[in-house]
Design a protein around this motif. Structure first.
Motif, PDB file in Angstrom:
ATOM      1  N   UNK A 277       0.826  -1.223   0.000  1.00 28.59           N
ATOM      2  CA  UNK A 277       0.000   0.000   0.000  1.00 28.59           C
ATOM      3  C   UNK A 277       0.856   1.267   0.000  1.00 28.59           C
TER       4      UNK A 277
ATOM      5  N   UNK B 257       1.532   3.061  -2.731  1.00 28.49           N
ATOM      6  CA  UNK B 257       1.014   3.961  -3.780  1.00 28.49           C
ATOM      7  C   UNK B 257       2.055   4.353  -4.833  1.00 28.49           C
TER       8      UNK B 257
ATOM      9  N   UNK C  16       0.365   4.201  -8.074  1.00 25.35           N
ATOM     10  CA  UNK C  16      -0.489   5.352  -8.398  1.00 25.35           C
ATOM     11  C   UNK C  16       0.339   6.460  -9.029  1.00 25.35           C
TER      12      UNK C  16
ATOM     13  N   UNK D  63      -5.754   2.991 -10.643  1.00 25.96           N
ATOM     14  CA  UNK D  63      -5.548   2.183  -9.446  1.00 25.96           C
ATOM     15  C   UNK D  63      -6.199   2.865  -8.243  1.00 25.96           C
ATOM     16  N   UNK D  64      -6.856   2.057  -7.372  1.00 26.35           N
ATOM     17  CA  UNK D  64      -7.477   2.581  -6.161  1.00 26.35           C
ATOM     18  C   UNK D  64      -6.977   1.775  -4.967  1.00 26.35           C
ATOM     19  N   UNK D  65      -7.190   2.317  -3.784  1.00 21.33           N
ATOM     20  CA  UNK D  65      -6.657   1.688  -2.577  1.00 21.33           C
ATOM     21  C   UNK D  65      -7.767   1.512  -1.557  1.00 21.33           C
TER      22      UNK D  65
END
Lengths: 411, 199
Positions: free
Chosen positions: B95, B97, B100, B108-110
């Protein structure tokens, strides 16, 4: 063809893989001063924090060297390069010949220039082994000092705080992450840190450490004293190229390369933290010592060394960091000089949503941005900077909260 | 090898692809029960609003080479060669990013997801409905799209069709080859309205 790669960090690793892909028969030797498998250096702070175990750090499988037919020479640092005879020499005086050489030696941590810096329990945070040493000392540490408000200092402070240690961050600049963000974002970040119990002092420097064999105290330049059982120095890094003959290879801050990662010696290439080429946003030679650049440069060096003349457009500084509930993403030129006349800055802070968005343009080209929160689509902006194309739509729409890729589609 | 191809001029912005995608990636696989799940399933395709308020289904292009794969710190991103699918391993993802920052399309999403360990926020993006493909089905977004803005076919087939359309339009007797005159009119009105209000 005999390839020698100095460095088993990610630039050297990706270069070796690329060489093997384009030259299945060439012999490849990798010399590294760290023993073991290539690992993810940015993740060592997660290891310090306790968020990942040691097993998460390697970025290649156990049989990496063997599977690609690479001869590893590990735990060895190169001390000399003889460009006339095309040989490198390691500290144990072994000569290794090359047809093509890649220098991917990375960078070394900068000392803090304080007295008694060599007392025990004062660490840099550059290697996995340094973090392992820190972890053995942690149980006896109640107070830790972190020198430096940059990325390494930041991550060390965060990791130690998560381990339950009282941490004071001592920063020379007026706000943290001063190389990445501007004053506005810097102060937002500082407040987040302080709200989480981190003591942040700005505009200060350590003049000396004190202790018997182990550090006990730090003395600041203003005379004040801080108790500590552990200190981490995050005062930046500098490219590791001391061993090079400067009369043969052009070196500035980093080793100067052309668009094919070639140094001034056509058989010698450089990639990663040690290399210097044109920065896309700054439009001048610069060292961008970050992980994604090392990956890209390693691959391009490998392609060119294997005879495929792929050209590199230039590097771009960029960073993304999550700190507690706050995310920060930056790229390119975030704090332009006031003397720069063709620069336009657009920025908006939303204190209620704790968001900040700043875009920096040189005429019609995006050359930098800083985002606090709402970072998910930041890559669209990174790509815009990298394209070096004028922004053909209204600049305002890049600032709007509904900005997305489809706004850039012109048909 | 078939792949998902986007025909942006046909998108009406209905967002059914988003709903179908989220439902296809839920635990139960059905919309009715998906909306009650924890974590709430989320789409991997994102219908963004364009310059003239038209829709656009923004999805992962499964780039080759993939900038996200190169940027990934722990090496959580790999490629399934058979379907050319770039996949993120939720167990390895940290995670951070970095993906991103690298993705030129912002796809892309988290968030938490039933594909990830409980309570862990990870990077999530389109996986070409690889689990559906292995069952002989087509990607959910394509299946649900009513206007043909998303198709699942060989790239060469789609390109041949486009080449034929353009060739026909070059013919002297070519009439308006408009497949959807009502929608074309709507788009023209939206564009005109946006441009007029900008003046």
């Amino acid at each position: 063809m005999h390839y020698v790669i100095i460095g088993n960090g990610v630039a050297g690793t990706v270069a070796a893989e690329t060489l093997r892909r384009f030259d299945p028969d060439g012999s490849i030797t990798m010399i590294g001063d760290e023993a073991g498998l290539p690992y993810c250096r940015p993740m060592i702070s997660l290891y310090l924090e306790g968020a990942v175990s040691q097993n998460a750090l390697p970025i290649r499988l156990d049989d990496f060297y063997n599977a690609l037919g690479i001869t590893p020479v590990l735990g060895n640092r190169v001390v000399q390069v003889d460009t006339d005879n095309k040989q490198v020499r390691t500290a144990d005086d072994k000569p290794l010949s090359y047809d093509k050489l890649l220098i991917a030696t990375g960078s070394d941590p900068r000392p803090a220039k304080a007295d008694n810096e060599s007392l025990q329990n004062i660490f840099f945070m550059r290697t996995q082994s340094q973090v392992e040493q820190m972890l053995t000392v942690l149980p006896n540490a109640k107070h830790a000092l972190v020198l430096g408000g940059g990325l390494v200092g930041f991550k060390a402070a965060y990791g130690l705080l998560r381990r339950g240690i009282k941490v004071s961050m001592l920063i020379r600049s007026p706000y943290p992450l001063s190389m990445q963000v501007d004053e506005t974002a810097g102060q937002m970040i500082r407040h987040v840190l302080e709200n989480q119990g981190l003591n942040v002092q700005v505009g200060v420097q350590v003049s000396s450490f004190e202790g018997d064999s182990q550090v006990r105290e730090a003395v600041l330049t203003d005379g004040s004293r801080l108790v500590c059982e552990l200190a981490v120095i995050g005062k930046g890094v500098f490219p590791a190229h001391d061993f090079l003959p400067k009369d043969k290879i052009a070196v500035d801050a980093g080793i100067r390369v052309n668009g094919h990662m070639q140094t001034s010696d056509p058989d010698i290439y450089a990639a990663g933290d040690v290399a210097e080429y044109i920065d896309i946003a700054r439009q001048k030679p610069w060292v961008n010592a970050i992980w994604p650049e090392a990956v890209i440069q390693g691959e391009i060096a490998g392609m060119n060394m294997a005879g495929r003349p792929y050209a590199y457009a230039g590097s771009l500084s960029r960073n993304v960091i999550r700190i507690f509930d706050t995310d920060v993403m930056t790229a390119g030129l975030v704090s332009p000089s006031p003397d720069d006349t063709d620069i336009q800055v657009m920025s908006h802070i939303d204190p209620k949503r704790a968001t900040y968005r700043k875009l920096v343009f040189r005429e019609d080209r995006l050359i930098g941005f800083a985002l606090v929160n709402r970072i998910e689509q930041g890559g669209v902006l990174t790509a815009l900077i990298r394209s070096q194309q004028p922004v053909a739509i209204a600049k305002d729409s890049l600032m709007a909260p509904d900005f997305n890729f489809s706004k850039l589609m012109l048909f | 090898m078939r792949e998902v191809i986007v025909h942006p001029e046909r998108c009406v912005g209905c967002m059914q692809c988003m709903i179908a995608c989220a439902a296809a990636h839920s635990k139960t696989g059905e919309l009715f029960t998906a909306i009650a799940e924890t974590p709430l399933p989320k789409p991997r395709v994102h219908v963004g609003v364009g310059r003239f308020e038209e829709g656009f289904p923004n999805r992962c292009r499964h780039c080759h080479p993939a900038p996200c794969m190169a940027a990934c710190l722990p090496g959580a991103i790999c490629r399934d060669q058979k379907t050319n699918t770039v996949l993120i391993d939720p167990d390895t993802c940290i995670n951070c990013a970095s993906c991103a920052m690298a993705c030129p399309y912002g796809v892309i999403r988290y968030h938490e997801d039933n594909s990830a360990p409980a309570g862990k926020v990870v990077a999530i993006k389109c996986d070409n409905c690889i689990h559906r493909q292995r069952q002989g089905k087509i990607p959910a977004c394509v299946e649900v799209c009513k206007v043909g803005a998303l198709t699942f076919e060989e790239m060469s087939t789609a390109m041949k069709r486009k080449t034929d359309e353009i060739s026909r339009s070059m013919s002297a007797e070519a009439g308006a080859a408009e497949k959807s005159p009502g929608f074309a009119l709507l788009k023209t009105i939206k564009k005109a309205r946006t441009e007029l209000s900008a003046r």
